[in-house]
Structures are given as C-alpha cells and as structure tokens.
Design an enzyme around this catalytic site. Structure first.
Site, PDB file in Angstrom:
ATOM      1  N   TYR A   1       0.783  -1.394   0.103  1.00  0.00           N
ATOM      2  CA  TYR A   1       0.046   0.177   0.033  1.00  0.00           C
ATOM      3  C   TYR A   1       0.987   1.257   0.214  1.00  0.00           C
ATOM      4  O   TYR A   1       0.706   2.081  -0.868  1.00  0.00           O
ATOM      5  CB  TYR A   1      -1.049  -0.047   1.158  1.00  0.00           C
ATOM      6  CG  TYR A   1      -1.990   1.065   1.423  1.00  0.00           C
ATOM      7  CD1 TYR A   1      -3.050   1.390   0.386  1.00  0.00           C
ATOM      8  CD2 TYR A   1      -1.910   2.077   2.285  1.00  0.00           C
ATOM      9  CE1 TYR A   1      -3.744   2.251   0.300  1.00  0.00           C
ATOM     10  CE2 TYR A   1      -2.865   3.219   2.183  1.00  0.00           C
ATOM     11  CZ  TYR A   1      -3.833   3.106   1.388  1.00  0.00           C
ATOM     12  OH  TYR A   1      -4.728   4.078   1.401  1.00  0.00           O
TER      13      TYR A   1
ATOM     14  N   THR B   1     -10.166   8.254   7.543  1.00  0.00           N
ATOM     15  CA  THR B   1     -11.569   9.152   7.339  1.00  0.00           C
ATOM     16  C   THR B   1     -12.253   8.063   7.809  1.00  0.00           C
ATOM     17  O   THR B   1     -12.420   6.694   7.655  1.00  0.00           O
ATOM     18  CB  THR B   1     -11.746   9.280   6.069  1.00  0.00           C
ATOM     19  OG1 THR B   1     -10.652  10.256   5.482  1.00  0.00           O
ATOM     20  CG2 THR B   1     -13.228   9.926   5.591  1.00  0.00           C
TER      21      THR B   1
END
Length: 228
Positions: free
Chosen positions: A139, A168
């Site tokens: 990632y 988030t």
C-alpha cells in the site's frame, strides 16, 4: 473506485452539484450497494472495469479522479500484488486518460506515504521512512509510485492534484474494516473492551467523510499554482 467508501460519497456529492458522473469499479473492495441509490439518476453511469487495464471512453471529461485501491489493512494484506498494480498501472492508465482528455486529475494518496515516520507531525517537506519489505509496503509503495507518476505526467502538461488522505470515517465503511473507528464502534456495540494498540499515547488525525469530500472538491476545482 466509484463504488468504494470515499468514491461513492464523491459520486453522491457531485451528482447533487449537477455534475455528470462516470463511475468505474471492479468491485474487489467496492460494493454496488454503496451506489445503488444513484443508478436511477440519468447523470450517473456505472462501468464495471479494472483500471489496471486500458481505459477507453468516448465522452469528454473535465476531471479524472483515481480512488481505486484497497485502503484497509485487512484488504490490502490479502491482495498485495493487486494493490501494487492499482497504485502503479492503475495510476498510469488514469493519468493517460486525463492526458488524452485534457482533464484535471486527482490521485487519492495517503498519509502512509510517510511510512513509519521519524518526525511527528509530518510537514509536507518530509519524505518519509518506508520499509519496502513489510506487510504494509504494498500500500505504502503503491501510493508513492502513484505520486511519482503524477509528477512525471505533470511534466507532460497534466494538471494534477494529490490528496494525502488520513483516517476518514463515516457511512458505507465495512464493519470489519480493521481501522480504529469502525473497530471501536463494533466492539462498543457488542459490549466488548475497546482494543487499543501500543501504549495508548499515540494520536490520530480523524476526518468525517463529508468534510473530506468537501476538501477534495475544493482541491479539484481550485486553480493549481505553478511551482516549476
């Protein structure tokens, strides 16, 4: 990533502003239920497509927004090769589309480009401390090469913007996402002890999805400063 957590909220917000949306997703981690309420809108088109493959669209485009990538550690550690490919090949293909259409481009990057930072908080000038041999490297490094590709295409005239998204949370997140907020909520609802990793002294930058979407749209619409 139009059927993903952030992508589906972007589609919903932009439709409300009168934009016409073409959403692509291969549903590796995205879910059609996230955009089911949008598909009856004549200004919304969903296309099942893997952005690691060449993209052909006949329509004119104002913006290309690349949000296709697993973001949960639970997900990307299961499919590390696909995660690296969507960060590299997917970014290359979507940048190529923006170049061909003369469209503004946004890459959804991440705070993970800083790796295991030696500086807290991290200024934009900090280059990071990333271990390429780790369970998170697929990632981290996928997003870093995505940013490098944005820089390369910027030199070819593509109007690029990179948003380094932090933690988030909000509706459409998977309950088993593996990140702090949904984990805490699931444990609290089940009457379990909340799991706090490490010493408990660490801090997190948390952003609600509506605020993130507002910031992303402002970033996309503002005129980019030419810094040479």
């Amino acid at each position: 990533g139009g059927a993903g957590f952030i992508g589906s909220h972007l589609c919903e917000f932009l439709l409300g502003k009168g934009y016409k949306i073409i959403a692509m997703d291969n549903l590796v981690t995205g879910e059609l239920k996230n955009i089911a309420h949008l598909r009856a809108n004549n200004n919304f088109l969903y296309i099942h497509h893997d952005v690691n493959k060449h993209i052909v669209l006949n329509e004119e485009l104002d913006f290309v927004m690349h949000f296709a990538s697993p973001a949960s550690p639970v997900d990307y550690q299961k499919i590390p090769i696909q995660t690296l490919k969507v960060g590299s090949l997917g970014t290359h293909n979507t940048l190529g589309l923006a170049l061909a259409k003369k469209a503004k481009y946004m890459l959804a990057s991440t705070s993970e480009v800083y790796g295991d930072p030696l500086v807290n908080p991290q200024p934009e000038s900090y280059w990071g401390n990333v271990n390429p041999f780790s369970v998170r490297s697929c990632y981290d490094e996928g997003k870093r090469i995505g940013e490098a590709l944005c820089w390369a295409f910027l030199q070819r005239g593509v109007d690029v913007r990179v948003a380094r998204i932090h933690n988030t949370y909000g509706p459409y997140m998977d309950a088993d996402d593996g990140r702090a907020v949904p984990t805490f909520i699931e444990q609290a609802l089940a009457g379990q002890m909340l799991t706090v990793h490490g010493s408990g002294n660490q801090t997190r930058s948390l952003c609600y999805i509506d605020d993130l979407v507002t910031g992303l749209i402002r970033l996309m619409e503002v005129e980019r400063e030419d810094r040479g």
